[in-house]
Design a protein around this motif. Structure first.
Motif, PDB file in Angstrom:
ATOM      1  N   ARG A   2       0.805  -1.207   0.000  1.00 43.74           N
ATOM      2  CA  ARG A   2       0.000   0.000   0.000  1.00 43.74           C
ATOM      3  C   ARG A   2       0.844   1.264   0.000  1.00 43.74           C
ATOM      4  O   ARG A   2       0.563   2.212  -0.737  1.00 43.74           O
ATOM      5  N   VAL A  22      -5.076   0.290  -3.685  1.00 43.51           N
ATOM      6  CA  VAL A  22      -5.549   0.932  -2.450  1.00 43.51           C
ATOM      7  C   VAL A  22      -4.651   2.117  -2.116  1.00 43.51           C
ATOM      8  O   VAL A  22      -5.130   3.204  -1.748  1.00 43.51           O
ATOM      9  N   GLU A  73      -5.605   6.109  -1.596  1.00 45.08           N
ATOM     10  CA  GLU A  73      -5.173   6.884  -0.422  1.00 45.08           C
ATOM     11  C   GLU A  73      -4.520   8.190  -0.837  1.00 45.08           C
ATOM     12  O   GLU A  73      -4.814   9.256  -0.296  1.00 45.08           O
ATOM     13  N   SER A  76     -14.297  -4.768  -2.888  1.00 43.80           N
ATOM     14  CA  SER A  76     -15.313  -3.802  -2.461  1.00 43.80           C
ATOM     15  C   SER A  76     -14.737  -2.396  -2.315  1.00 43.80           C
ATOM     16  O   SER A  76     -15.448  -1.418  -2.542  1.00 43.80           O
ATOM     17  N   THR A  77     -13.469  -2.273  -1.948  1.00 41.91           N
ATOM     18  CA  THR A  77     -12.894  -0.927  -1.825  1.00 41.91           C
ATOM     19  C   THR A  77     -12.932  -0.201  -3.170  1.00 41.91           C
ATOM     20  O   THR A  77     -13.172   1.005  -3.227  1.00 41.91           O
ATOM     21  N   GLN A  96     -16.508   3.564  -4.114  1.00 43.19           N
ATOM     22  CA  GLN A  96     -15.959   4.906  -4.194  1.00 43.19           C
ATOM     23  C   GLN A  96     -17.023   5.844  -4.760  1.00 43.19           C
ATOM     24  O   GLN A  96     -17.912   5.406  -5.493  1.00 43.19           O
ATOM     25  N   VAL A 118     -19.123  -2.887   5.652  1.00 42.73           N
ATOM     26  CA  VAL A 118     -18.956  -2.846   4.194  1.00 42.73           C
ATOM     27  C   VAL A 118     -20.314  -2.989   3.507  1.00 42.73           C
ATOM     28  O   VAL A 118     -20.623  -2.266   2.555  1.00 42.73           O
ATOM     29  N   ASN A 176     -10.468   0.146   8.832  1.00 37.65           N
ATOM     30  CA  ASN A 176      -9.720  -0.410   7.703  1.00 37.65           C
ATOM     31  C   ASN A 176      -9.790   0.571   6.544  1.00 37.65           C
ATOM     32  O   ASN A 176     -10.518   1.567   6.610  1.00 37.65           O
ATOM     33  N   SER A 177      -9.058   0.275   5.463  1.00 40.08           N
ATOM     34  CA  SER A 177      -8.915   1.272   4.406  1.00 40.08           C
ATOM     35  C   SER A 177     -10.236   1.563   3.702  1.00 40.08           C
ATOM     36  O   SER A 177     -10.460   2.676   3.253  1.00 40.08           O
ATOM     37  N   THR A 178     -11.141   0.575   3.614  1.00 40.94           N
ATOM     38  CA  THR A 178     -12.426   0.835   2.966  1.00 40.94           C
ATOM     39  C   THR A 178     -13.189   1.928   3.723  1.00 40.94           C
ATOM     40  O   THR A 178     -13.861   2.763   3.116  1.00 40.94           O
ATOM     41  N   LEU A 238     -11.332   5.365   3.056  1.00 42.38           N
ATOM     42  CA  LEU A 238     -11.270   5.857   1.682  1.00 42.38           C
ATOM     43  C   LEU A 238     -12.649   6.133   1.106  1.00 42.38           C
ATOM     44  O   LEU A 238     -12.971   5.694  -0.005  1.00 42.38           O
ATOM     45  N   GLN A 239     -13.473   6.840   1.834  1.00 43.18           N
ATOM     46  CA  GLN A 239     -14.789   7.232   1.351  1.00 43.18           C
ATOM     47  C   GLN A 239     -14.808   8.739   1.124  1.00 43.18           C
ATOM     48  O   GLN A 239     -14.044   9.475   1.754  1.00 43.18           O
TER      49      GLN A 239
END
Lengths: 333, 333
Positions: free
Chosen positions: A218, A245, A249, A271-272, A276, B245, B270-272, B275-276
């Motif tokens: 990352r 990811v 960021e 899912s990440t 978005q 999630v 966590n990153s999800t 990262l919104q």
């Protein structure tokens, strides 16, 4: 009347197929009372295991080993999940060892799995780790990454179709200055995807391209994205899921509007990427197919059958708003 | 002069601490030449292993087993990563088995690990799975989830501080109608977090609350969020990382603006979540602390020392824009 299957025996004994298989294989993890009940049901139903099941029954542990380079990388987490669930359906337990993207840890992991006398190993290797595989007495299948000189059966995806489609798509939308976040040259996937990117740029006539040499990490994706943005790119293709990811960021931190200022294409769907404001276009590997095919190949080898050489799985491009916008040019360079 | 440590021996032999430890323990995964070189260096430096190291050396495999309920849940993926890396620093290999949020698979996983004669087991249990632990001959530490009647040492977090702070924060910002996505009653964390939510609602005088009884699963979080939105909630607290999630998915699908229309609080960082467009407030468990403490407790038990009972780790609230906005009321109910 149809011949009784393992599923019939399991149903009659009131246990799972996995438990029935292991009970018939005399696996010590199954309580003696359960084992005896399953055997009695098998006898009642005149159950005859087929050749593959017989071969598996004669194996020592009904356990397979899996090494993955990372537990927190969603691509490998999903691969491990798919393999473990499919193995369970075949009456096999899976034990997993992480090598933490560190070639030195692969030899340790393989040594651990070998000392546990697993019946077969699925491994994601690093370039140059051929030696670590030479002393293994059980069948081995490589998955995701290749080791061309090791002579081991391998299930991998072909990065070229997806990366070629990504470059063509970016050009078609007017993103002519393209940056690429490259993975490490210690992996066949890092090398192969960079070559596929260079090839696609050549084929489609991209004359402004930038490469950041990173790693499957990352922080590398984050730093590399800042670097590529400083070099003025209009689009970024990330070379793996962890760098994807990291790219998100970096864009969030620098308030770069994905899908307007920058066209972003990630690697591997998860899912990440989907969740978005501007869902992210990805080059997808079909991880479920990779994991399932690798496991089935290993089971074939454990059963002593010689399967035909497996073709690679093509990557595909899933287009979403992060890249699917037209860049208008105010002036020509 | 300071006494030579295992690190000194490893440096002199040009190997990792993990390899040095396993070489001295005569682990078969280490090549004989390496083992002899490490031993020669240990003799040169007059290296004396300490009591804990001696106890570990006499263990059978230098391998610990870990069962996790899911490989794709980022909370457990991170926990497994932390444990595996810390175990490696102590010269121990880790083999991981997933139980797929299925209590029936836990007995199979524990049986597999026991048949592999691991030196100790870290396990995330399910309510009612006490029996699966009774026949294990090696030390066991439970992590994340409790089994009150099993009498096993446990490292878990306390959900109350984080959930209490979450409810207080929502009320303070004017979100009075609060929905809760509850985990399954087959886990101590599902039961404990729901109780903590009810307790916090009572303490702070929340009179409009809705509960959706779900599971630790993305689809449950998605469906539950749609259900709670239909019931008119102004805020949602998700009871685990997978439902968090799922809640994001549902909001994206229904185009609910998080941080404006709905206040959302997730579980586990966590990153999800970060990262919104509107980064998500979370109730955080400090997974690194949980994993490290569980491993250290297991190592103590494997070494025959009796550690003091471990306190729980408190959860904390990390406030971000998804919930940190003031809801103006146009009329009073």
């Amino acid at each position: 009347m149809a011949r009784a299957t393992l599923k019939d025996v399991a149903a009659a004994a009131g246990v799972s197929v996995s438990t029935a298989s292991r009970a018939l294989a005399d696996n010590p993890a199954i309580a003696p009372a359960t084992r005896d009940r399953v055997r009695a049901c098998a006898a009642d139903l005149d159950y005859q295991p087929n050749a593959q099941a017989r071969a598996l029954r004669s194996s020592r542990t009904s356990i397979i080993g899996l090494t993955v380079p990372s537990l927190v990388n969603p691509f490998f987490a999903t691969m491990a999940h798919v393999i473990q669930q499919e193995a369970s359906r075949h009456g096999l337990s899976t034990i997993i060892s992480s090598t933490a993207e560190d070639p030195a840890q692969l030899a340790t992991s393989l040594g651990t799995l070998a000392s546990q006398q697993v019946d077969g190993i699925l491994a994601v290797p690093y370039n140059g780790s051929d030696d670590a595989f030479t002393r293994l007495p059980m069948p081995v299948v490589l998955v995701d990454r290749e080791l061309p000189d090791a002579g081991l059966p391998t299930i991998a995806s072909d990065p070229r179709p997806g990366i070629d489609a990504a470059v063509a798509h970016l050009l078609e939308r007017g993103h002519h200055h393209i940056g690429y976040l490259s993975g490490p040259m210690t992996t066949s996937t890092g090398v192969g995807r960079l070559a596929a990117f260079e090839e696609a740029c050549g084929r489609h006539g991209v004359d402004k391209r930038e490469i950041h040499h990173g790693g499957f990490d990352r922080a590398e994706g984050h730093q590399g994205t800042l670097d590529l943005l400083d070099r003025g790119v209009e689009a970024i293709i990330a070379g793996d899921s962890m760098m994807s990811v990291g790219a998100l960021e970096a864009c969030h931190a620098r308030q770069v509007a994905i899908g307007r200022d920058l066209a972003l294409i990630g690697f591997d769907d998860n899912s990440t990427m989907r969740l978005q404001a501007s869902p992210v276009t990805v080059i997808d590997q079909n991880v479920a197919d990779l994991g399932t095919r690798a496991l089935h190949l290993l089971i074939d080898l454990m059963s002593g059958t010689s399967p035909p050489p497996a073709p690679t799985t093509p990557t595909t491009l899933i287009i979403r708003p992060s890249s699917d916008f037209t860049r208008r040019r105010h002036h020509r360079d």
